[in-house]
Design a protein around this motif. Structure first.
Motif, PDB file in Angstrom:
ATOM      1  N   ASP A  11       0.796  -1.228   0.000  1.00 22.00           N
ATOM      2  CA  ASP A  11       0.000   0.000   0.000  1.00 22.00           C
ATOM      3  C   ASP A  11       0.829   1.278   0.000  1.00 22.00           C
ATOM      4  N   HIS A  12       2.110   1.152  -0.208  1.00 26.41           N
ATOM      5  CA  HIS A  12       2.913   2.366  -0.231  1.00 26.41           C
ATOM      6  C   HIS A  12       2.914   3.036  -1.612  1.00 26.41           C
ATOM      7  N   GLY A  13       2.212   2.427  -2.563  1.00 21.91           N
ATOM      8  CA  GLY A  13       2.019   3.108  -3.844  1.00 21.91           C
ATOM      9  C   GLY A  13       2.868   2.594  -4.986  1.00 21.91           C
ATOM     10  N   LYS A  14       3.333   1.359  -4.898  1.00 22.08           N
ATOM     11  CA  LYS A  14       4.199   0.819  -5.959  1.00 22.08           C
ATOM     12  C   LYS A  14       3.449   0.722  -7.297  1.00 22.08           C
ATOM     13  N   SER A  15       2.301   0.058  -7.279  1.00 23.87           N
ATOM     14  CA  SER A  15       1.581  -0.151  -8.538  1.00 23.87           C
ATOM     15  C   SER A  15       1.110   1.177  -9.123  1.00 23.87           C
ATOM     16  N   THR A  16       0.648   2.066  -8.261  1.00 23.94           N
ATOM     17  CA  THR A  16       0.187   3.368  -8.743  1.00 23.94           C
ATOM     18  C   THR A  16       1.342   4.112  -9.407  1.00 23.94           C
ATOM     19  N   GLU A  36      -7.485  -4.135  -4.595  1.00 26.59           N
ATOM     20  CA  GLU A  36      -6.548  -3.019  -4.731  1.00 26.59           C
ATOM     21  C   GLU A  36      -5.203  -3.355  -4.120  1.00 26.59           C
ATOM     22  N   LYS A 114       3.534   9.464  -2.225  1.00 27.85           N
ATOM     23  CA  LYS A 114       2.389  10.089  -1.531  1.00 27.85           C
ATOM     24  C   LYS A 114       2.799  11.372  -0.806  1.00 27.85           C
ATOM     25  N   ASP A 116       1.998  14.198  -1.474  1.00 26.23           N
ATOM     26  CA  ASP A 116       0.823  15.090  -1.378  1.00 26.23           C
ATOM     27  C   ASP A 116       0.107  14.931  -0.045  1.00 26.23           C
ATOM     28  N   MET A 117       0.254  13.731   0.568  1.00 26.59           N
ATOM     29  CA  MET A 117      -0.413  13.474   1.847  1.00 26.59           C
ATOM     30  C   MET A 117       0.243  14.212   3.014  1.00 26.59           C
ATOM     31  N   SER A 150       4.633  12.310  -5.997  1.00 26.18           N
ATOM     32  CA  SER A 150       3.221  11.986  -5.838  1.00 26.18           C
ATOM     33  C   SER A 150       2.739  11.400  -7.146  1.00 26.18           C
ATOM     34  N   ALA A 151       2.399  10.126  -7.097  1.00 21.59           N
ATOM     35  CA  ALA A 151       1.917   9.486  -8.322  1.00 21.59           C
ATOM     36  C   ALA A 151       0.564  10.074  -8.692  1.00 21.59           C
ATOM     37  N   ARG A 152      -0.147  10.478  -7.673  1.00 25.71           N
ATOM     38  CA  ARG A 152      -1.485  10.995  -7.941  1.00 25.71           C
ATOM     39  C   ARG A 152      -1.428  12.331  -8.675  1.00 25.71           C
TER      40      ARG A 152
END
Ligand code: GDP
Length: 647
Positions: A11-16, A36, A114, A116-117, A150-152
């Motif tokens: 959940d640390h954002g690897k796939s994103t 997810e 992340k 942005d968080m 930030s991947a987002r």
């Protein structure tokens, strides 16, 4: 071509991040989408500014799927190490980092995702950065740049790609050792194409049309098509992600952990010698004979430890271990591996495979064993080749090369060095030692040995035959075939060529005498007792007295007994023409000569004529003519015999 692999806590954002960088969704399973969460490996590729593409392996971060992570992480050139800025260093951050370090991944970049968080909290970001930097200390990622992204929202992605490009530039290309290996991480079938396997190619090129072998299972298959990053290619280069379309094997015959290789270049093994390092924070020490899980390439197999130079290996310690695997794997010298304990599921250490084919269990605490392993670990090609020779001998050049794990171009010089120093003997009979060694000259050599091995083999041959002569003093020697089957190892039968080379060399060395179908020791001589000698004289006198109607086999046996009779036949002192009829050599030759003369003059002869010619009985004449038919000298036509004249 290069491959990077993600790593980091779930959940640390690897796939994103992979999706943001490549535009490809690496989470391919429906279950992964629903949860997810990455369960299995995902694959994508990144187009760099220079136009080249870089393969991306996205691995799962969740502890339950660490096996899948290990299947994908082998063979990567750099790690894309992901830590979420809001959570910082977590358990799998540490475990994945330890794994990357044990696998000695050449380099990497940390993506602090992340961001942005934590936008409003620069102090927190600084703290996390310091934490990450501390975790990287003393690992293979100690020099990795830490890039907030930030991947987002896209922040930092360009900087991340440039950092990756720079790291990859510094990583040397994967070497071409001339023997490709593809550890299979996925196997599936595609409608209309059949079996497809994927993996990261190493150690050589793979081309369409080539025959390959699935190791350890041994199935043969042919490469029907190749793709890298979804593009069709004719040849795949080492270090690239490859999908191989295979004919000749079903999807079920190739599984994750198998390796595709060229036939005869990679062999299954259930024993491996490794140099192993325990993690400093391993839960407890490693015991002798402890059950562990061995991960190497894409393979995972249960194993037991055999500690060779220590009673136990404490956390942080290093040592020599022989692993006994519960099922065969295909690994090569220099491969990195990970050891885990099953429960609780934890990585305990890892290291390098130093000897994939020890072939036997080592005794523990043996200086000579440890010395051998040190020699292999040193990587000095001549020492490595010498160890392989001692292990495999007598062996062929091809097998020696393959099992040494050396790059093909390093073998010839190492071979020359050993041969010149007398540390490697070539028994091949057409071998001419000369100063110029070329790969072509050595490629077909079949019969290589170390001097010690050759000494031992000569003793073995001499012992085998001496014992045989003791047991059968009246036999000339051992039938060739029998000697071959007794001297070769049952596990590894010799080729006829190897056996013949060994015999010729042993004859040259004065150990053996080669009598064609029979082999004896150089000194073997038949000794008859006084009674046997007297009986034999009596028999031979009888043969001389009636050369064309001599004693029959049965009569001869009653005079000299079976051993002496057999010896007379074996040594050519009597000529056997049928089960019942034997002649002395001069009588036999005279009869054949006269029959031939008659046939040449008259064209044909009957059994009755033969009988009368020698004043013998029909029994002898018939046996002799049938014998000549069997030897294809004559041919029967009705009641007559004619010459065969080479038909
Ligand atoms: P993985 O398990 O490491 O592959 O993590 P995922 O890529 O599945 O991401 C886990 C969660 O974090 C998902 O809900 C993502 O939408 C979210 N996420 C990933 N990257 C970012 C980011 O840069 N910013 C924010 N706010 N959320 C993110």
């Amino acid at each position: 071509m290069k491959v990077i692999g993600t790593a980091g806590h779930v959940d640390h954002g690897k796939s994103t991040l992979v999706r943001a960088l490549t535009g490809i969704d690496p989470d391919r399973l429906a279950e992964e989408k629903a949860r997810e969460m990455t369960i299995d490996l995902g694959f994508a590729w990144l187009s760099m500014s220079g136009g080249e593409t870089v393969g991306v392996v996205d691995v799962p971060g969740h502890i339950d799927f660490i096996k899948n992570m290990l299947a994908g992480i082998g063979g990567i050139d750099a790690a894309l190490f992901v830590v979420a800025a809001d959570e910082g260093v977590m358990p799998q951050t540490k475990e994945h980092l330890a794994i990357l370090d044990l696998l000695q991944v050449p380099g990497g970049v940390v993506a602090l995702t992340k961001v942005d968080m934590v936008q409003g909290d620069p102090e927190w970001l600084e703290l996390v950065q310091a934490d990450v930097a501390a975790a990287l200390e003393d690992t293979c990622l100690k020099d990795a740049p830490i890039i907030p992204v930030s991947a987002r929202y896209g922040q930092g992605l360009d900087a991340l790609v440039s950092a990756l490009a720079k790291i990859l530039e510094a990583v040397p290309d994967r070497p071409d050792l001339g023997r490709p290996r593809l550890p299979v991480d996925r196997s599936f079938s595609v409608a209309g194409f059949g079996t497809v396997v994927t993996g990261t190619l190493s150690d050589g090129h793979l081309a369409t049309g080539q025959e390959v072998e699935v190791v350890p299972a041994g199935f043969k298959a042919r490469v029907r098509g190749l793709q890298t990053h979804k593009r069709k290619i004719d040849q795949a280069v080492p270090g690239s992600r490859v999908a191989v379309n295979l004919t000749g094997v079903s999807k079920e015959q190739v599984n994750r952990g198998d390796v595709l290789a060229l036939p005869g270049t990679l062999f299954p093994t259930v024993l491996v010698d490794v140099h192993m390092r325990m993690l400093a924070d391993a839960p407890h020490e490693l015991q002798h004979n402890q059950p562990v899980e061995f991960y190497c390439g894409a393979a995972e197999v249960a194993a037991h430890t055999r500690l060779l130079d220590a009673e136990i290996l404490a956390p942080g310690a290093s040592g020599w271990v022989q692993l006994r695997l519960t099922s065969p794997v295909a690994v090569q010298r220099g491969d990195h591996f990970i050891l885990r304990q099953a429960s609780p599921s934890r990585t305990i250490g890892g290291g390098v495979v130093v000897n994939p084919y020890p072939g036997r269990r080592w005794r523990r605490f043996r200086p000579e064993v440890l010395e051998t392993l040190d020699a292999l670990r040193s990587g000095d090609p001549a020492r490595v080749l010498e160890q392989a020779l001692r292990r495999e001998e007598p062996t062929s050049y091809a097998r020696l090369t393959a099992t040494s794990g050396l790059p093909t171009d390093a073998v010839v010089p190492a071979f020359g060095q050993l041969a010149e120093a007398g540390r490697l003997l070539v028994l091949d009979k057409d071998w001419q030692p000369s100063s110029e060694l070329t790969p072509l000259r050595v490629a077909n050599l079949q019969s290589l040995m170390s001097p010690d091995g050759w000494q031992a083999l000569q003793h073995r041959l001499a012992d085998l035959l001496t014992e045989y002569h003791r047991q059968f003093p009246l036999r000339q020697g051992m039938p060739r075939e029998e000697l071959k089957s007794r001297v070769q190892s049952r596990r590894k039968p010799w080729s006829l060529r190897l056996f013949n080379d060994v015999v010729v060399s042993a004859v040259t060395a004065g150990i053996l005498a080669d009598e064609g179908a029979i082999i004896r020791t150089a000194s073997h001589d038949v000794h008859l007792s006084a009674t046997q000698q007297a009986n034999m004289d009596r028999l031979l006198d009888a043969f001389q007295a009636a050369p064309y109607a001599p004693p029959s086999t049965a009569e001869s046996l009653t005079i000299v007994g079976e051993d002496v009779f057999q010896w007379l036949v074996d040594s050519g002192q009597l000529v056997k023409v049928s089960e019942e009829v034997v002649f002395s050599p001069p009588a036999y030759e005279a009869m054949v000569q006269r029959i031939m003369d008659h046939l040449r003059a008259e064209g044909k002869i009957t059994v009755a004529q033969v009988r009368d010619m020698f004043g013998t009985s029909r029994k002898y004449a018939l046996a002799l003519m049938e014998h000549l038919d069997a030897r294809r000298v004559t041919r029967r036509v009705g009641d007559e015999r004619v010459l065969r004249r080479g038909d």
